[in-house]
Design a protein around this motif. Structure first.
Motif: not given
Length: 439
Positions: A76-88, A178-186
């Protein structure tokens, strides 16, 4: 036959040939139904998830994706983890992803339907109320490749539609995120991500478990197990479509650079060996030039082996007699992607009845639509553009009819309903309407 025809990895057809219809049918044929073994395995997975919930999800994920999860907390990945992927993300990737997301959002904002109503002379009010789904599930492939563009195209229309909660599932073989996928989710407004894939992910979204909430609709492409599972759970939840391989049909009047057209064909063929790329023209010399460009440019591709097999299996260069012949072929194929690489694409548009997305003019590469043009890239395949449309805001909303009768309207409609109901021998219907007839 010219030298380019002899060496080309792609078939040559002509609409004037006696066997053209049968060859075209064979080329277009696609059977997306899974075999008995796949269906049985999917049924077992669906049943296991329905009966054992989270435990079955953890077990299946460890087995199929080679993970070592001990509970759903590990998946499980919550919203804060998705935000970190985008910021990174590197600045260039973050800027490109943001720009693409904004273009997709702006386009889909224009699709939002409005509720409406009108009042009849007797005071009866009729109308339609548009409401969003409560919860949507987005399936994003994560096997051979990662697709942040699919995240944007599936989740942004749901967000624009007003869906209250967007849940995403994505497989992570060997635990690779994949950080790009998680960033897109954010960026797309996804609320939670579960690192699940295959039939077990579809089952979790359809039935719900202790951790994964049940959704109202599942959208997004996947492999044969995902497609089979989506078909099996349809009715319990909504689905977008059962998608086939990617397709492109390019029509050229001979004025477009052959290298451009060869690469446009490659852009679909590189998806997988079952993808389909077809070019149509009434200029035989131009077709020869494109065939030569294909042979010359193919070895320069990173996925050359996949492209070569795709072109050999399902690709074609088609020589048609004239413009009218080309139009007839467009509507016969009903392609997912149609490129009108001609001088006056607007003049063709009224005659095109069946196509998922239409790319107009020499400079409009289909690849632009895959990522950032704005319209959705989730499109009907395998000829279903005859009756289906691109994914959009409307796929995440429902329409409810509004009927509010005035006393006079109830009396007038009651008389009509009474006659029709008694004609069907449904007397309770008739009497229910008759009770409201006054005077």
């Amino acid at each position: 036959m010219t030298d380019s025809q002899a060496s080309s990895p792609i078939a040559r057809l002509a609409t004037g040939d006696a066997d053209f219809a049968s060859r075209l049918d064979a080329l277009l044929a696609w059977e997306g139904v899974s075999d008995a073994a796949v269906q049985q395995r999917v049924e077992e997975i669906l049943e296991a998830v329905q009966e054992r919930g989270d435990a079955a999800l953890v077990e299946a994920s460890n087995r199929f994706d080679r993970l070592s999860a001990s509970s759903m907390a590990d998946l499980t990945l919550e919203a804060p983890r998705l935000r970190r992927a985008f910021e990174g993300l590197p600045d260039e990737q973050r800027e490109a992803l943001t720009r693409a997301a904004e273009r997709i959002r702006v386009y889909h904002e224009r699709q939002k339907p409005e509720s409406w109503r009108y009042t009849e002379a007797d005071g009866t009010v009729l109308g339609q109320q548009v409401t969003p789904l409560d919860r949507a599930g987005i399936y994003v492939p994560g096997g051979k490749a990662a697709y942040p563009s699919s995240v944007l195209m599936n989740a942004i229309p749901a967000h624009v539609a007003g869906v209250r909660e967007i849940v995403m599932v994505v497989p992570t073989p060997d635990g690779v995120l994949n950080e790009l996928v998680l960033a897109a989710a954010h960026l797309a407004g996804v609320d939670r991500v579960f690192t699940l894939g295959g039939a077990q992910a579809v089952a979790a979204l359809a039935y719900g478990t202790e951790t994964v909430p049940r959704v109202d609709k599942i959208v997004g492409p996947g492999n044969i197990y995902v497609a089979t599972a989506k078909r099996a759970v349809f009715g319990r939840v909504g689905i977008d479509m059962i998608a086939g391989p990617s397709e492109i049909l390019v029509v050229s009047d001979g004025g477009t650079d052959p290298d451009w057209l060869a690469m446009d064909l490659f852009s679909q063929a590189e998806h997988d060996e079952d993808a389909q790329a077809i070019l149509v023209s009434w200029d035989a010399d131009h077709l020869d030039a494109v065939a030569a460009a294909i042979e010359r440019l193919l070895p320069t591709l990173e996925r050359a082996a996949i492209v070569r097999e795709s072109l050999a299996n399902r690709g074609a260069l088609v020589h048609c007699r004239d413009r009218a012949d080309a139009v007839a072929l467009i509507n016969r194929v009903a392609p997912e992607h149609l490129e009108l690489s001609v001088g006056d694409p607007e003049g063709w548009l009224p005659e095109v009845r069946h196509a998922g997305a239409i790319f107009m003019g020499r400079h409009t590469a289909e690849a632009l639509g895959d990522y950032c043009a704005g319209p959705n890239h989730v499109l009907p395949t395998s000829g279903t553009a005859r009756f289906s449309s691109p994914l959009g805001v409307y796929d995440f909303q429902k329409r409810s009819s509004i009927i509010h009768c005035s006393p006079r309207g109830a009396a007038e409609l009651g008389r009509v309903a009474s006659v029709l109901a008694r004609g069907e021998s449904l007397t309770a219907h008739a009497r229910s309407a008759e009770y409201r007839i006054q005077g």
